[in-house]
Enzyme design. Structure first.
Site, PDB file in Angstrom:
ATOM      1  N   TRP A 130      12.459   4.739   0.601  1.00 10.63           N
ATOM      2  CA  TRP A 130      11.612   3.644   0.099  1.00 10.63           C
ATOM      3  C   TRP A 130      12.178   3.187  -1.247  1.00 10.63           C
ATOM      4  O   TRP A 130      12.429   4.016  -2.131  1.00 10.63           O
ATOM      5  CB  TRP A 130      10.172   4.154  -0.059  1.00 10.63           C
ATOM      6  CG  TRP A 130       9.214   3.127  -0.585  1.00 10.63           C
ATOM      7  CD1 TRP A 130       9.113   1.820  -0.195  1.00 10.63           C
ATOM      8  CD2 TRP A 130       8.217   3.324  -1.597  1.00 10.63           C
ATOM      9  NE1 TRP A 130       8.120   1.193  -0.903  1.00 10.63           N
ATOM     10  CE2 TRP A 130       7.547   2.091  -1.768  1.00 10.63           C
ATOM     11  CE3 TRP A 130       7.812   4.421  -2.368  1.00 10.63           C
ATOM     12  CZ2 TRP A 130       6.504   1.936  -2.674  1.00 10.63           C
ATOM     13  CZ3 TRP A 130       6.773   4.253  -3.265  1.00 10.63           C
ATOM     14  CH2 TRP A 130       6.131   3.029  -3.412  1.00 10.63           C
ATOM     15  N   ASP A 212       6.507  13.239   0.774  1.00  6.11           N
ATOM     16  CA  ASP A 212       5.775  11.991   0.568  1.00  6.11           C
ATOM     17  C   ASP A 212       5.049  11.680   1.882  1.00  6.11           C
ATOM     18  O   ASP A 212       5.672  11.447   2.919  1.00  6.11           O
ATOM     19  CB  ASP A 212       6.764  10.870   0.207  1.00  6.11           C
ATOM     20  CG  ASP A 212       6.052   9.559  -0.105  1.00  6.11           C
ATOM     21  OD1 ASP A 212       4.810   9.505   0.020  1.00  6.11           O
ATOM     22  OD2 ASP A 212       6.734   8.583  -0.473  1.00  6.11           O
ATOM     23  N   LYS A 247      -2.645   3.252   3.560  1.00  8.21           N
ATOM     24  CA  LYS A 247      -2.419   2.731   4.909  1.00  8.21           C
ATOM     25  C   LYS A 247      -3.449   3.274   5.893  1.00  8.21           C
ATOM     26  O   LYS A 247      -4.057   2.521   6.632  1.00  8.21           O
ATOM     27  CB  LYS A 247      -1.016   3.086   5.404  1.00  8.21           C
ATOM     28  CG  LYS A 247       0.046   3.131   4.336  1.00  8.21           C
ATOM     29  CD  LYS A 247       0.456   1.774   3.820  1.00  8.21           C
ATOM     30  CE  LYS A 247       1.359   1.935   2.609  1.00  8.21           C
ATOM     31  NZ  LYS A 247       2.029   0.733   2.186  1.00  8.21           N
TER      32      LYS A 247
HETATM   33  C1  LMR Z   1       5.900  -0.903   1.406  1.00  6.73           C
HETATM   34  O1  LMR Z   1       6.798  -0.057   1.482  1.00  6.73           O
HETATM   35  O2  LMR Z   1       6.034  -2.054   1.819  1.00  6.73           O
HETATM   36  C2  LMR Z   1       4.559  -0.519   0.844  1.00  6.73           C
HETATM   37  O3  LMR Z   1       4.549   0.841   0.558  1.00  6.73           O
HETATM   38  C3  LMR Z   1       4.142  -1.365  -0.289  1.00  6.73           C
HETATM   39  C4  LMR Z   1       4.955  -1.164  -1.521  1.00  6.73           C
HETATM   40  O4  LMR Z   1       4.351  -0.917  -2.564  1.00  6.73           O
HETATM   41  O5  LMR Z   1       6.195  -1.258  -1.489  1.00  6.73           O
END
Ligand code: LMR
Length: 397
Positions: A130, A212, A247
């Site tokens: 992420w 996570d 979520k």
């Molecule tokens: C995402 O990955 O799109 C979500 O977790 C929102 C974010 O804050 O990036």
């Protein structure tokens, strides 16, 4: 003073959200930010959440401060949900926990805790991971490195490469950041067997798992999605956890999450508990309460909890249906690998094997919004627009 400031590039996911909002095409397909949408494209409030909010409105007596680690009833319910009620680590007093401002707040609390305990530790994260993991963790002053994870040709996890890389490069005391389920951005999860191997490997190498857990319930099921986390807790002496309710409770803007650490001894848990309070105090003082109060109300009430679990099942079922329908539509000559991946991957995201230019073409020529790295939020599609989506993907591929 501020004349010297340099402008920063916008966050890729937030920028994509804005780009899509300003596209006037009524048929645009928004597969950007990770939010669940229904067939009408709405991100509604769960019924269980609405009911808990109404009950809470009548019950709430005060808005006075709670404290630096936030709502403890919420954190206890969450740990029961994640680890299983009366888990050994909990009854032995080996878990420190704190409510946080969303999953991001939890990641930051955990990162600051590592910085306090072992500032030299390297945090190993999957490639890709992420996008916000990196700024959240490095701004606590920690060093991050990547381990191989997603093979952009097979669209599967390169498990052997992952283990070999960590085996060669990571040193005892380093931290391995893992996505508990629904890997963001790829949707490619470890199998239960791979978690078994990984847990033993981490314990043998004295590497600290940092899990996570942002999407649990939306992959295989509420219990199935914590298999890996429970496995590392059962196998490794210490585990860090960052959990989010954004979520699975659809509480996105309420910023509801928690950080926890399972320690080897109750003494270490006591110290970590005081650290969580001190860390939160110096960053945001105290987390916001509303979302945590609502989750505590749901998880503490058998009927509401059952209803919430059914709503999670419904969201997961819809994502599975969307994946299957998209996969069928992509399963033509040249699209077979993507079709298989989309069907098998879990949670909201898949990372499509597109170049940045192809991702841009999806936006400019087809009004389909995915990140430049190819991440597509499948939960943003609907059964009606999937044929158009598949055509657009196949056209740019
Ligand atoms: C995402 O990955 O799109 C979500 O977790 C929102 C974010 O804050 O990036």
């Amino acid at each position: 003073m501020f004349e010297a400031l340099m402008a920063r590039p916008p966050d890729a996911i937030m920028a994509l959200m804005e780009m899509c909002r300003s596209d006037p095409n009524p048929n645009k397909i928004d597969l950007g930010v990770g939010v669940y949408k229904d067939e009408q494209g709405r991100t509604t409030i769960l019924d269980s959440v609405k009911q808990a909010e109404q009950l809470w409105l009548n019950e709430e007596q005060t808005k006075t401060y709670i404290g630096t680690v936030g709502n403890k009833v919420f954190s206890n319910h969450m740990m029961d949900l994640i680890l299983g009620k009366d888990h050994k680590a909990l009854s032995e007093g080996r878990v420190a926990m704190s409510q946080s401002a969303g999953g991001s707040g939890a990641l930051r609390l955990a990162a600051e805790l590592i910085k306090e305990a072992a500032p030299e530790a390297v945090i190993w994260a999957s490639t890709p991971t992420w996008a916000n993991h990196v700024p959240l963790i490095t701004s606590a002053g920690l060093k991050m490195e990547g381990y191989p994870y997603y093979n952009r040709e097979t669209l599967c996890v390169d498990f052997e490469d992952m283990i070999n890389h960590l085996d060669c490069k990571a040193k005892a005391g380093d931290v391995v950041l893992l996505h508990g389920c629904c890997h963001n951005p790829t949707g490619a999860d470890l199998s239960d067997k791979q978690w078994d191997v990984l847990a033993k490997f981490l314990a043998d190498k004295k590497l600290l798992p940092f899990v996570d857990l942002a999407y649990f319930g939306l992959g295989r099921g509420l219990k199935e999605d914590v298999y890996g986390l429970r496995k590392v807790v059962a196998t490794c002496p210490e585990v860090l956890i960052a959990a989010s309710c954004s979520k699975n409770f659809a509480l996105y803007r309420e910023r509801t999450g928690m950080a926890a650490v399972v320690t080897a001894t109750p003494e270490a848990a006591k110290a970590a508990q005081s650290q969580f309070g001190a860390i939160q105090r110096k960053i945001i003082s105290m987390p916001p309460d509303h979302g945590a109060a609502v989750v505590a109300r749901i998880l503490g009430d058998a009927a509401l909890k059952t209803q919430w679990m059914a709503e999670v099942d419904m969201m997961r079922g819809r994502i599975t249906d969307l994946r299957k329908t998209l996969s069928d539509a992509l399963n033509v000559q040249g699209g077979e690998v993507v079709a298989k991946a989309v069907r098998e991957q879990k949670g909201m995201f898949s990372t499509l094997p597109v170049t940045q230019a192809q991702a841009e073409a999806l936006r400019t020529q087809h009004s389909v919004y995915i990140t430049n790295s190819g991440r597509a939020n499948i939960a943003g599609a609907n059964l009606e627009n999937i044929p158009r989506l598949a055509e657009a993907i196949l056209a740019v591929l």
